[in-house]
Enzyme design. Structure first.
Site, short mmCIF file in Angstrom:
data_model
loop_
_atom_site.label_atom_id
_atom_site.label_comp_id
_atom_site.label_asym_id
_atom_site.label_seq_id
_atom_site.Cartn_x
_atom_site.Cartn_y
_atom_site.Cartn_z
N TYR A 159 45.58 43.77 46.02
CA TYR A 159 46.62 43.27 45.67
C TYR A 159 47.31 44.21 45.04
O TYR A 159 48.46 44.85 45.51
CB TYR A 159 46.47 42.26 44.98
CG TYR A 159 48.12 41.24 43.88
CD1 TYR A 159 49.18 40.62 44.62
CD2 TYR A 159 48.14 41.64 42.86
CE1 TYR A 159 50.17 40.18 44.11
CE2 TYR A 159 49.24 40.78 42.04
CZ TYR A 159 49.40 40.26 43.00
OH TYR A 159 51.08 39.87 42.44
N LYS A 163 51.24 46.23 45.50
CA LYS A 163 51.92 46.32 44.88
C LYS A 163 52.48 47.31 43.86
O LYS A 163 53.56 48.14 43.89
CB LYS A 163 51.66 44.75 43.44
CG LYS A 163 51.37 44.03 43.88
CD LYS A 163 52.53 43.60 44.65
CE LYS A 163 53.08 41.83 44.81
NZ LYS A 163 54.17 41.23 44.98
#
Length: 283
Positions: A159, A163
């Site tokens: 993740y 990001k």
């Protein structure tokens, strides 16, 4: 109703990806509430339709099925909005997923899935919308990243990777886009109380407890509160929105005392590790 929001968004055309829940649903409702024409796009058409059925205001919304990993499909939706409205004013690249758990348990399929949605999905949105905005010499691209794109944490490796990439993409694009009259804003919230917290677990990873703490769920940042800040950031043409305040403080500390933040995260992850499965990977 915020008068500046009405002035800025009334009559504007907007696409919101991941519009069927969470931040995307709140964006759709808020934009309709200030007079925008919204295309609420989601891979789950029924979820998008449910959101659209509940919104009200001077604007309008329609649901559209969209898989952001399909570049041709994203292009088709963008082109359709431009054909119907004359131009695309706002592109909210918001669709995303979380896959949390120990990195050695992640499969390559999971890595590919999160890269395809969280990063390539944004790339597809930018690739489709940006040329139209250049031609119109106006428009604004809003990319949803995360505080995890500013401060890296274990158990969220994939993740964080996506990001951080969205943050870099957004900042680089903004420096180019300004000469065409196009704005770019990247949104970096900490945990917002949305269904994403309950999905994407590897092993016994408990997303909601990890992000919020087992005793803090009632204090979660609401999507509606975040969306009000997003709209203000667009009005003010801000390059970043880091929210809430405690996250901005953490980010400041991380930039000037990175080891302190890493030590805090290491300790927290060690505590969480008691609840994470120490199973053998099935790869």
């Amino acid at each position: 109703m915020n008068a500046k929001h009405v002035e800025r968004f009334s009559g504007r055309s907007a696409i919101v990806t991941g519009g069927g829940s969470g931040i995307g649903a709140a964006l759709t409702a808020a934009l309709v509430g200030v007079g925008a024409q919204v295309w609420c796009a989601d891979i789950d058409l029924a979820a998008a339709e449910a959101v659209v059925s509940k919104v009200s205001g001077p604007g309008s919304a329609q649901a559209v099925a969209l898989d952001v990993t399909d570049a041709a499909a994203v292009q088709s939706v963008v082109d359709d909005v431009v054909a119907r409205s004359g131009k695309l004013d706002l592109m909210f690249n918001n669709a995303g997923i979380v896959i949390g758990g120990e990195t050695h348990l992640l499969t390559l399929e999971q890595w590919n899935q999160i890269i395809d949605i969280n990063l390539r999905g944004v790339v597809h949105g930018v690739h489709a919308a940006y040329p139209h905005m250049i031609a119109a010499r106006s428009g604004h691209i809003i990319n949803t990243a995360s505080a995890a794109g500013l401060m890296a944490s274990g158990l969220l490796t994939s993740y964080c990777a996506t990001k951080f990439a969205v943050v870099g993409l957004s900042n680089a694009l903004r420096s180019e886009a300004v000469r065409f009259g196009v704005g770019v804003t990247v949104i970096c919230p900490s945990a917002v109380d949305t269904p994403i917290l309950d999905k994407g677990a590897v092993g016994d990873f408990a997303g909601r407890d990890f992000f919020l703490g087992a005793e803090k769920s009632k204090r979660a940042y609401s999507p509606e509160r975040l969306v009000a800040e997003i709209l203000t950031a667009v009005v003010d043409d801000e390059p970043w929105l880091v929210a809430p305040r405690r996250t901005r403080i953490g980010w400041t500390i991380a930039r000037f005392a990175p080891r302190f933040i890493q030590n805090r995260l290491t300790g927290y992850i060690a505590e969480q590790g008691l609840h994470v499965a120490r199973t053998t990977s099935d790869r």
